[in-house]
Every structure is written in structure tokens, then in C-alpha cells.
Motif scaffolding. Structure first.
Motif, PDB file in Angstrom:
ATOM      1  N   ALA A  29      -0.968  11.051   1.209  1.00  0.00           N
ATOM      2  CA  ALA A  29      -1.407  11.012   2.732  1.00  0.00           C
ATOM      3  C   ALA A  29      -2.866  10.549   3.715  1.00  0.00           C
ATOM      4  N   VAL A  30      -3.058   9.311   2.502  1.00  0.00           N
ATOM      5  CA  VAL A  30      -4.361   8.647   2.906  1.00  0.00           C
ATOM      6  C   VAL A  30      -3.887   7.522   4.141  1.00  0.00           C
ATOM      7  N   HIS A  34     -11.096   3.793  -0.639  1.00  0.00           N
ATOM      8  CA  HIS A  34     -12.242   3.799   0.427  1.00  0.00           C
ATOM      9  C   HIS A  34     -11.688   5.009   1.223  1.00  0.00           C
ATOM     10  N   HIS A  35     -10.160   4.735   1.910  1.00  0.00           N
ATOM     11  CA  HIS A  35     -10.103   5.158   3.157  1.00  0.00           C
ATOM     12  C   HIS A  35      -9.679   6.771   2.414  1.00  0.00           C
ATOM     13  N   HIS A  36      -9.448   7.277   0.871  1.00  0.00           N
ATOM     14  CA  HIS A  36      -9.277   9.165   0.599  1.00  0.00           C
ATOM     15  C   HIS A  36     -10.756   9.690   1.147  1.00  0.00           C
ATOM     16  N   PRO A  37     -10.538  10.768   1.858  1.00  0.00           N
ATOM     17  CA  PRO A  37     -11.572  11.679   2.817  1.00  0.00           C
ATOM     18  C   PRO A  37     -12.101  12.066   0.710  1.00  0.00           C
ATOM     19  N   ILE A  86       0.983  -1.117  -0.002  1.00  0.00           N
ATOM     20  CA  ILE A  86       0.330   0.284   0.112  1.00  0.00           C
ATOM     21  C   ILE A  86       1.268   1.171  -0.133  1.00  0.00           C
ATOM     22  N   LYS A  87       2.543   1.033   0.707  1.00  0.00           N
ATOM     23  CA  LYS A  87       2.467   2.196   0.997  1.00  0.00           C
ATOM     24  C   LYS A  87       3.509   2.428  -0.663  1.00  0.00           C
TER      25      LYS A  87
END
Length: 262
Positions: free
Chosen positions: A37-38, A65-68, A12-13
């Protein structure tokens, strides 16, 4: 395969920081750094097909899914025509008030005779890009899609292609001229078995270690000279943390014909 939670977190990184393969000046790309920055926890296991392309798409879905500021409208949308599947759209994403169509891929290519060829030579970057643009991105404008899904009208189409590009170790040649690539994604060497240097150590990479590379010291070294008669391409890591592809002596006897340049 793709079950190690620490490797998933590292991958992921890797996806968050890895540069795109293609030139942003030539192609409409998902912006580099969009996911930097997620924060994603790798608590959820991967349970999809054991192919790196499916795994990569799952990693990207987790980041979406985790991105604002992103909303996943739909993924893997099948487009049918006359009872047959014409293709599938990877992602429809709502971003900054617009609906975007994304086609994504993770690929590894070797520079050879002014082309980027896949490790098995059955694939080539020029062909992949042509298909992604002419077929895959075109799906969201196809009459069959518009008829099936009249409520979806993407106003932006983007590519997201990551991976790694490899130069030939014994030939200091220019990069292939088509398609234009991001030189920052060039990060490895390839060679035939008798060209593998003897002044460094090597270890074999498993398929689920191709994205975020493990530390060389964590891998068992291979025996020097053991790759002389390989019949399939091997992915290695050397003791300087540089990845290598070693190809059979018959490579690339099955390379496809080039796609027309745009």
C-alpha cells in the motif's frame, strides 16, 4: 541503464507485488505485502552502480522511506575485524518497536539437475542462501559488530529475496528440493539454443527490463535462429509475455559445488 523513469515506477510496483523466492515456512522473511500500500513517486533518479542488485536495493530503500511504519536506522554498515572488512549489513530497520536486521537480494535461477543455478552458472541459490544465513545475517551478532556498534541490538533477522525462477522447457521435472522455494515465484522457461520453440516470437530483454517486464509489442523481435552460436546467456520475452533464458551449449560447465543442506 536504470535511468528510465517509467521503468523505475514499474519496477517499484513489481517489487511491491512480487512473491519471495524462498518459502516463508522454512525461512524468516520480510512479510510479503508489507509494501503493497506504499505510494512512491519515481521523480528521484537512480545514480548508483549499474548492477541490478544495487538498483534493487535502491528501490527497496525508496519504499522503506515512504512506509509509514518503518524507519531506516542504517544501511550498508561495514563490519571490521582486525583492520579488515568482514562484511556489510544491508539494512537495520525499526519496525513495530523492534530493531530488525534485513539481508536482501534480487536473483534469477534456472532449475537444473535438482539445483537452482544462475544464468551464468557461477551462482546457485543453495550457496546464496547459505551465505546469507551463515555469514550475512550472522554479522549483527558478531563480536566485532557488537563492539563497533553497541547501541544496535537487532532482535529480529529477516531475508528478502525476490526475482524469478525458470523451469527447463523440454523437461517437465520436479522443482529442486533445496532450498525450499515459493512456487509462485516460478514464472519462466530456460533452454539451450536448439530447444527454443519455433511456434512463437521472441524479443531480447535489456538488463534494466528484467524486473517489470515490458509489453512484447514494445520490443523489436529477434531473427529466428539467430541464437544458435551464442557464447553468453540471453534473456528473452516471448509473444505470450513469458520470459526465457537461452543458455550457451556449454552451460553449466562452471557450476559451483553444492552447499551443505541445513
Amino acid at each position: 541503464m536504470f535511468a528510465n523513469r517509467e521503468q523505475i515506477q514499474a519496477d517499484i510496483k513489481w517489487l511491491q507485488r512480487q512473491f519471495p523466492l524462498l518459502s516463508s515456512e522454512q525461512f524468516s522473511l520480510v512479510p510479503h505485502g508489507l509494501f503493497s500500500a506504499v505510494s512512491v513517486s519515481a521523480s528521484k533518479p537512480y545514480a548508483g552502480p549499474r548492477r541490478i542488485g544495487f538498483y534493487y536495493q535502491w528501490l527497496l530503500t525508496e519504499l522503506i522511506h515512504h512506509h509509514p511504519h518503518l524507519r531506516l536506522e542504517a544501511e550498508e554498515i561495514q563490519v571490521n575485524e582486525a583492520g579488515k572488512t568482514r562484511g556489510a549489513i544491508d539494512f537495520l530497520i525499526e519496525y513495530q518497536g523492534q530493531l530488525e536486521h534485513w539481508e536482501v537480494a534480487v536473483k534469477f535461477y534456472l532449475a537444473h539437475q535438482n539445483r537452482w543455478l544462475g544464468p551464468n552458472a557461477k551462482d546457485a541459490l543453495d550457496i546464496k542462501v547459505a551465505r546469507m544465513i551463515d555469514h550475512q545475517l550472522a554479522l549483527s551478532s558478531h563480536p566485532s559488530f557488537c563492539q563497533q556498534f553497541p547501541h544496535w541490538r537487532p532482535t529480529q533477522k529477516r531475508l528478502m529475496v525476490q526475482g524469478r525462477l525458470y523451469r527447463h522447457y523440454s523437461q517437465d521435472t520436479d522443482l529442486p528440493d533445496w532450498p525450499p522455494v515459493n512456487a509462485a515465484s516460478v514464472g519462466g522457461w530456460w533452454c539451450w539454443p536448439d530447444e527454443l520453440p519455433t511456434d512463437r516470437e521472441f524479443a531480447m530483454l535489456a538488463r534494466d527490463q528484467w524486473l517489470s517486464l515490458p509489453e512484447f509489442g514494445e520490443l523489436p523481435p529477434i531473427v529466428p535462429g539467430s541464437l544458435g552460436n551464442i557464447d553468453r546467456t540471453c534473456h528473452l520475452l516471448d509473444n505470450t509475455q513469458t520470459p526465457w533464458f537461452v543458455v550457451p551449449n556449454t552451460w553449466p560447465n562452471n557450476a559451483p559445488s553444492p552447499a551443505p543442506k541445513k
